[in-house]
Design a protein around this motif. Structure first.
Motif, PDB file in Angstrom:
ATOM      1  N   VAL A 112      42.592  42.425  40.004  1.00 25.59           N
ATOM      2  CA  VAL A 112      43.842  42.995  40.014  1.00 25.59           C
ATOM      3  C   VAL A 112      45.096  43.227  40.507  1.00 25.59           C
ATOM      4  O   VAL A 112      44.165  42.605  42.407  1.00 25.59           O
ATOM      5  CB  VAL A 112      43.326  44.199  39.806  1.00 25.59           C
ATOM      6  CG1 VAL A 112      44.695  45.542  39.694  1.00 25.59           C
ATOM      7  CG2 VAL A 112      42.837  44.249  38.522  1.00 25.59           C
ATOM      8  N   ASN A 113      46.321  42.452  41.096  1.00 24.15           N
ATOM      9  CA  ASN A 113      46.512  42.612  41.936  1.00 24.15           C
ATOM     10  C   ASN A 113      47.341  43.905  42.429  1.00 24.15           C
ATOM     11  O   ASN A 113      48.115  44.545  41.586  1.00 24.15           O
ATOM     12  CB  ASN A 113      47.931  41.393  42.085  1.00 24.15           C
ATOM     13  CG  ASN A 113      49.248  41.626  43.109  1.00 24.15           C
ATOM     14  OD1 ASN A 113      48.535  42.321  44.098  1.00 24.15           O
ATOM     15  ND2 ASN A 113      50.064  40.679  43.072  1.00 24.15           N
ATOM     16  N   TYR A 114      47.115  44.761  43.652  1.00 27.79           N
ATOM     17  CA  TYR A 114      47.333  45.554  43.175  1.00 27.79           C
ATOM     18  C   TYR A 114      48.956  45.975  44.689  1.00 27.79           C
ATOM     19  O   TYR A 114      49.145  47.262  44.540  1.00 27.79           O
ATOM     20  CB  TYR A 114      46.374  46.920  43.899  1.00 27.79           C
ATOM     21  CG  TYR A 114      45.429  47.520  42.816  1.00 27.79           C
ATOM     22  CD1 TYR A 114      44.993  47.705  41.790  1.00 27.79           C
ATOM     23  CD2 TYR A 114      44.072  46.833  43.805  1.00 27.79           C
ATOM     24  CE1 TYR A 114      44.086  47.726  41.185  1.00 27.79           C
ATOM     25  CE2 TYR A 114      42.467  46.610  42.886  1.00 27.79           C
ATOM     26  CZ  TYR A 114      42.579  47.643  42.055  1.00 27.79           C
ATOM     27  OH  TYR A 114      41.712  47.678  40.961  1.00 27.79           O
ATOM     28  N   GLN A 115      49.231  44.787  44.921  1.00 25.71           N
ATOM     29  CA  GLN A 115      49.876  44.939  45.181  1.00 25.71           C
ATOM     30  C   GLN A 115      52.413  45.287  44.569  1.00 25.71           C
ATOM     31  O   GLN A 115      52.356  45.281  45.368  1.00 25.71           O
ATOM     32  CB  GLN A 115      50.752  43.376  46.275  1.00 25.71           C
ATOM     33  CG  GLN A 115      49.439  43.533  46.854  1.00 25.71           C
ATOM     34  CD  GLN A 115      48.754  44.202  48.413  1.00 25.71           C
ATOM     35  OE1 GLN A 115      50.199  44.651  49.408  1.00 25.71           O
ATOM     36  NE2 GLN A 115      48.117  45.112  48.504  1.00 25.71           N
ATOM     37  N   THR A 116      51.492  44.937  43.600  1.00 24.48           N
ATOM     38  CA  THR A 116      52.624  45.238  42.439  1.00 24.48           C
ATOM     39  C   THR A 116      52.093  46.583  42.045  1.00 24.48           C
ATOM     40  O   THR A 116      51.747  47.133  41.390  1.00 24.48           O
ATOM     41  CB  THR A 116      52.593  43.992  41.445  1.00 24.48           C
ATOM     42  OG1 THR A 116      51.881  44.339  41.002  1.00 24.48           O
ATOM     43  CG2 THR A 116      53.057  42.631  41.823  1.00 24.48           C
ATOM     44  N   MET A 117      53.482  47.498  41.583  1.00 30.09           N
ATOM     45  CA  MET A 117      54.103  48.483  41.083  1.00 30.09           C
ATOM     46  C   MET A 117      53.203  48.378  39.633  1.00 30.09           C
ATOM     47  O   MET A 117      52.386  49.474  39.718  1.00 30.09           O
ATOM     48  CB  MET A 117      55.400  49.261  40.940  1.00 30.09           C
ATOM     49  CG  MET A 117      55.892  49.170  41.721  1.00 30.09           C
ATOM     50  SD  MET A 117      55.949  50.555  43.290  1.00 30.09           S
ATOM     51  CE  MET A 117      55.869  51.982  41.937  1.00 30.09           C
ATOM     52  N   ILE A 118      53.037  47.532  38.530  1.00 29.83           N
ATOM     53  CA  ILE A 118      52.260  47.134  37.658  1.00 29.83           C
ATOM     54  C   ILE A 118      51.594  46.478  38.115  1.00 29.83           C
ATOM     55  O   ILE A 118      51.475  45.244  38.556  1.00 29.83           O
ATOM     56  CB  ILE A 118      53.837  46.170  36.665  1.00 29.83           C
ATOM     57  CG1 ILE A 118      54.496  47.960  36.140  1.00 29.83           C
ATOM     58  CG2 ILE A 118      52.412  46.471  35.126  1.00 29.83           C
ATOM     59  CD1 ILE A 118      55.585  48.048  35.142  1.00 29.83           C
ATOM     60  N   HIS A 119      50.079  46.877  38.055  1.00 32.19           N
ATOM     61  CA  HIS A 119      49.134  46.179  38.265  1.00 32.19           C
ATOM     62  C   HIS A 119      48.662  44.781  37.405  1.00 32.19           C
ATOM     63  O   HIS A 119      48.217  44.384  36.828  1.00 32.19           O
ATOM     64  CB  HIS A 119      47.945  46.549  38.086  1.00 32.19           C
ATOM     65  CG  HIS A 119      47.668  48.194  39.246  1.00 32.19           C
ATOM     66  ND1 HIS A 119      46.345  48.987  39.022  1.00 32.19           N
ATOM     67  CD2 HIS A 119      48.330  47.848  40.468  1.00 32.19           C
ATOM     68  CE1 HIS A 119      46.907  49.887  40.237  1.00 32.19           C
ATOM     69  NE2 HIS A 119      48.163  49.239  40.406  1.00 32.19           N
ATOM     70  N   THR A 120      49.344  43.155  38.215  1.00 32.41           N
ATOM     71  CA  THR A 120      49.640  42.117  37.733  1.00 32.41           C
ATOM     72  C   THR A 120      47.665  41.543  37.398  1.00 32.41           C
ATOM     73  O   THR A 120      47.265  41.931  38.343  1.00 32.41           O
ATOM     74  CB  THR A 120      50.663  41.289  37.716  1.00 32.41           C
ATOM     75  OG1 THR A 120      50.197  41.476  39.625  1.00 32.41           O
ATOM     76  CG2 THR A 120      52.398  42.227  37.110  1.00 32.41           C
ATOM     77  N   PRO A 121      47.537  40.356  37.310  1.00 33.65           N
ATOM     78  CA  PRO A 121      46.918  39.591  37.007  1.00 33.65           C
ATOM     79  C   PRO A 121      46.881  38.614  39.043  1.00 33.65           C
ATOM     80  O   PRO A 121      47.914  38.282  38.717  1.00 33.65           O
ATOM     81  CB  PRO A 121      46.254  38.709  36.011  1.00 33.65           C
ATOM     82  CG  PRO A 121      47.256  39.419  35.298  1.00 33.65           C
ATOM     83  CD  PRO A 121      48.149  40.194  35.809  1.00 33.65           C
ATOM     84  N   THR A 122      46.168  38.467  39.668  1.00 31.68           N
ATOM     85  CA  THR A 122      46.463  37.350  40.765  1.00 31.68           C
ATOM     86  C   THR A 122      46.287  35.879  40.316  1.00 31.68           C
ATOM     87  O   THR A 122      44.630  36.076  39.763  1.00 31.68           O
ATOM     88  CB  THR A 122      45.174  38.177  41.857  1.00 31.68           C
ATOM     89  OG1 THR A 122      45.045  39.205  41.946  1.00 31.68           O
ATOM     90  CG2 THR A 122      45.478  37.522  42.882  1.00 31.68           C
ATOM     91  N   ASP A 123      47.273  35.631  40.972  1.00 35.21           N
ATOM     92  CA  ASP A 123      46.651  33.999  40.291  1.00 35.21           C
ATOM     93  C   ASP A 123      46.382  33.783  39.053  1.00 35.21           C
ATOM     94  O   ASP A 123      45.165  33.480  38.731  1.00 35.21           O
ATOM     95  CB  ASP A 123      45.931  33.205  41.707  1.00 35.21           C
ATOM     96  CG  ASP A 123      46.538  33.474  42.742  1.00 35.21           C
ATOM     97  OD1 ASP A 123      47.245  33.551  43.134  1.00 35.21           O
ATOM     98  OD2 ASP A 123      45.618  33.661  43.914  1.00 35.21           O
TER      99      ASP A 123
END
Ligand code: HEM
Ligand SMILES: *[C@@H]1O[C@H](CO)[C@@H](O)[C@H](O)[C@H]1NC(C)=O
Ligand SMILES: *[C@@H]1O[C@H](CO)[C@@H](O)[C@H](O)[C@H]1NC(C)=O
Ligand SMILES: *[C@@H]1O[C@H](CO)[C@@H](O)[C@H](O)[C@H]1NC(C)=O
Length: 496
Positions: A476-487
């Motif tokens: 999980v990419n926690y840097q975005t407001m909505i938790h997106t998949p990383t790469d």
């Protein structure tokens, strides 16, 4: 922690630097807030005694911002184990109080907006993006009227026409994917869903803008860039490049949308959301102004785009990790629609019960909004604690969706069949399953989201076979407001 990619570390470092550099500015805000908070509880020792447990921290001001930023879910679960269902902690000068796994959610979702207020926490993020006069920029009573107008626009007759529109867009978009390869599926779905959402939630004129000029796609990106943690944490008047871009983009987009609105007002009515917005009236009989319609169009697009694109992307990864589910979905398509795969029809969607459960399960494990929050305006009592005004009170669907106590030992596993024979209401009544929120702020887009995601994945399951590229399942990419998949790269092969 070894799974945390490099990028994440360096991004948090950047965030940290920026946040640190602006401490001076915010400290003023903080002192003001502290003053008002202590003033409101002064002379009432009882209230002070009953404050929820506080997670101690050694970093002044920033508090737990870094630990939370790196893995909020883990942070909250650990805190829950240690402190119980209600606890507070500080981040960048604000106090956050979380309610986890307790019966406390009733308080959150049944409360009045005057007591637990949404505008106080959301407006700084949404108003610069949507513009004035809508959503969290207006009193909640008025926003409720606007939500009612949305609901009229999202009816079954419209959904019936949406199905073929979305099917066509999806086929067209994925033509470019060729026979096989490895691609960023999240990017693809985000681009596709801008087209489907603008087509269904606005109308053909706005949808066509996205083909005619690449300008509006750029504007959308810039506007969207305004939805970040900086905008959340820092005062909006700071001249950050992302803030300036956002403001410029909104003005430009407003101009384009105003043209579309005037053109529509001057021509034959059509049967779509734009028409609903133009024709509807508030309770007092007034029509919406162009400015309000623009804000509602932008709001709809933002609300309908990110949530659906992340959910769709995560679903792709889950069914690639669980190949037998993907094959069962393919069989379901044949069974429900016939082996020749004629154009999809709305009435078939409800029979795609496995697909429905897969979406539901994806929303359980990866709810796009990991936290919903409110500002406490009057003291709130929960489980014997008193939460004072000034706290930001939060409920995290992500955390509650994976508690062993509710979901059993397999809480973290993707298992669409866990919903077999369980009625949705039994789950939501207990507030255990909340991807769309509850109460007065509840989502109005659930049915549309299901239609959109079901149609897109019906087409994808029929067209491609997906698998994890060398076993890679994105963290999980926690840097975005909505938790997106990383790469979010996935491997695919076209079915003949
Ligand atoms: C998978 C898709 C979606 C998810 C998971 C989702 C989730 C949510 C959640 C959790 C809330 C409650 C927020 C809160 O209580 O603070 C909410 C509210 C809302 N959503 Fe959605 N949403 C989705 C799709 C959509 C779509 C497609 C639309 C528009 C067509 C939409 C429009 C709204 C609106 C207008 C609200 C009301 C906010 C309020 O009253 O404060 N959502 N959504
Ligand atoms: C979490 O789930 C539990 C158990 O189902 C439920 O009682 C509680 O109300 C939920 N709490 C929140 C904050 O969602
Ligand atoms: C009706 O209500 C809307 C929204 O509150 C307001 O903007 C408008 O001025 C009102 N119109 C009249 C005629 O009072
Ligand atoms: C939940 O169950 C999983 C799998 O058995 C286990 O690894 C995890 O530690 C459990 N979590 C809690 C909070 O009990």
């Amino acid at each position: 922690m070894d799974y945390v990619p490099e990028k994440l570390h360096s991004q948090s470092a950047t965030t940290l630097t920026i946040v640190a550099a602006t401490i001076g500015l915010i400290i003023t805000l903080l002192t003001q807030r502290l003053k008002s908070t202590s003033a409101s509880v002064k002379g009432n020792d009882l209230v002070l005694q009953n404050l929820p447990p506080v997670i101690p921290h050694s970093v002044p001001f920033l508090g737990h911002a870094v630990a939370f930023g790196q893995d909020p879910i883990n942070f909250l679960k650990t805190a829950y184990d240690k402190y119980g269902p209600v606890f507070s902690f500080t981040m960048v000068g604000s106090t956050f109080t979380y309610l986890v796994g307790s019966d406390a959610s009733a308080l959150f979702f049944n409360s009045k907006n005057e007591d637990l207020n949404a505008e106080d926490v959301y407006s700084r993020l949404t108003t610069p993006v949507f513009g004035k006069g809508v959503a969290y920029d207006v009193p909640n009573q008025l926003f409720l009227e606007q939500k009612k107008i949305f609901k009229t626009g999202l009816n079954i007759a419209r959904f019936r026409t949406h199905v073929s529109l979305i099917e066509d867009e999806t086929r067209e978009y994925f033509k470019a994917w060729g026979h096989k390869g490895e691609r960023d599926i999240f990017e693809a779905l985000s681009e596709l869903i801008i087209l489907t959402a603008s087509r269904c939630l606005h109308g053909s004129e706005v949808r066509d803008l996205f083909t005619e000029s690449s300008k509006i796609s750029e504007l959308y990106k810039d506007l969207d860039g305004g939805f970040n943690q900086l905008a959340w944490l820092l005062p909006g008047w700071l001249p950050f490049p992302s803030f300036l871009k956002r403001d410029r983009a909104r003005l430009e987009m407003e101009k384009m949308f105003r043209k579309v609105i005037s053109a529509r007002r001057a021509s034959e009515p059509k049967d779509d959301m734009l028409q609903t917005l133009i024709d509807s009236t508030y309770k007092n009989g007034s029509h919406l102004t162009d400015q309000e319609i623009v804000g509602m169009l932008i709001g709809l697009l933002m609300a309908g785009q990110h949530t659906s694109s992340t959910t769709s992307a995560w679903l792709g990864f889950f069914i690639s990790r669980h190949k037998h589910v993907q094959e069962a979905l393919y069989e379901e398509q044949k069974l429900v629609c016939g082996e020749a795969f004629p154009p999809l029809a709305y009435d078939q969607l409800k029979d795609m019960t496995l697909l429905e459960r897969c979406i539901k399960e994806t929303l359980r494990l990866r709810p796009p909004l990991m936290t919903v929050m409110r500002m406490v305006r009057s003291p709130q009592t929960v489980l014997g604690y008193t939460i004072p005004p000034g706290h930001q009170i939060c409920v995290s669907p992500s955390v509650n969706h994976t508690l062993n106590s509710t979901w059993g030992e397999s809480a973290e596993e993707f298992d669409p069949d866990r919903f077999l024979g369980v009625s949705a209401t039994t789950i939501s009544e207990k507030f255990a399953y909340l991807p769309f929120g509850a109460g007065r702020h509840r989502c109005i887009g659930e049915f549309f989201a299901y239609v959109q995601i079901k149609v897109i994945w019906s087409v994808l399951v029929r067209t491609f076979e997906f698998e994890l590229a060398d076993g890679y399942f994105p963290p999980v990419n926690y840097q975005t407001m909505i938790h997106t998949p990383t790469d979010p790269v996935i491997r695919y092969r076209r079915r003949v």
